[in-house]
Design a protein around this motif. Structure first.
Motif: not given
Length: 102
Positions: A16-27, A65-71
């Motif tokens: 889940a952490a990998d999926e959320v972070l990849r979606a939020a900050v993958g770019r 990065t902030i949105e990634a933390q919240v998500s």
């Protein structure tokens, strides 16, 4: 600290952490997340998520990065995780930041 607070990291949490972070900050060159458990600065049970990055041509936007933390916090709660996840973004040397001045 309760012995249950030192339980190992469930593989579902790591995915889940990998999926959320990849979606939020993958770019921004996100490569992988490494998760460990331990006490936070107040001695409370916590998760420490090291987000590792490759160098990216796109400047990192701190809002992402902030949105990634919240998500991530929201998603882990949905999975029943009660420990707070602290995300440590490990950008490569020389990574450009949006709005940063040199």
């Amino acid at each position: 600290m309760d012995i249950l607070d030192q339980r190992p990291i469930d593989p579902a949490l790591a995915r889940a952490a990998d999926e959320v972070l990849r979606a939020a900050v993958g770019r921004f060159g996100f490569r992988e997340a490494k998760i460990s458990a331990g006490p936070d600065h107040d001695g409370e049970p916590a998760l420490f998520v090291d987000a590792l990055y490759d160098l990216s041509l796109e400047p990192v936007d701190s809002r992402a990065t902030i949105e990634a933390q919240v998500s991530l916090h929201r998603r882990l709660r949905e999975l029943g995780e009660t420990r707070f996840p602290y995300v440590r973004h490990r950008f490569r040397e020389g990574q450009a930041l949006l709005g940063a001045r040199r």
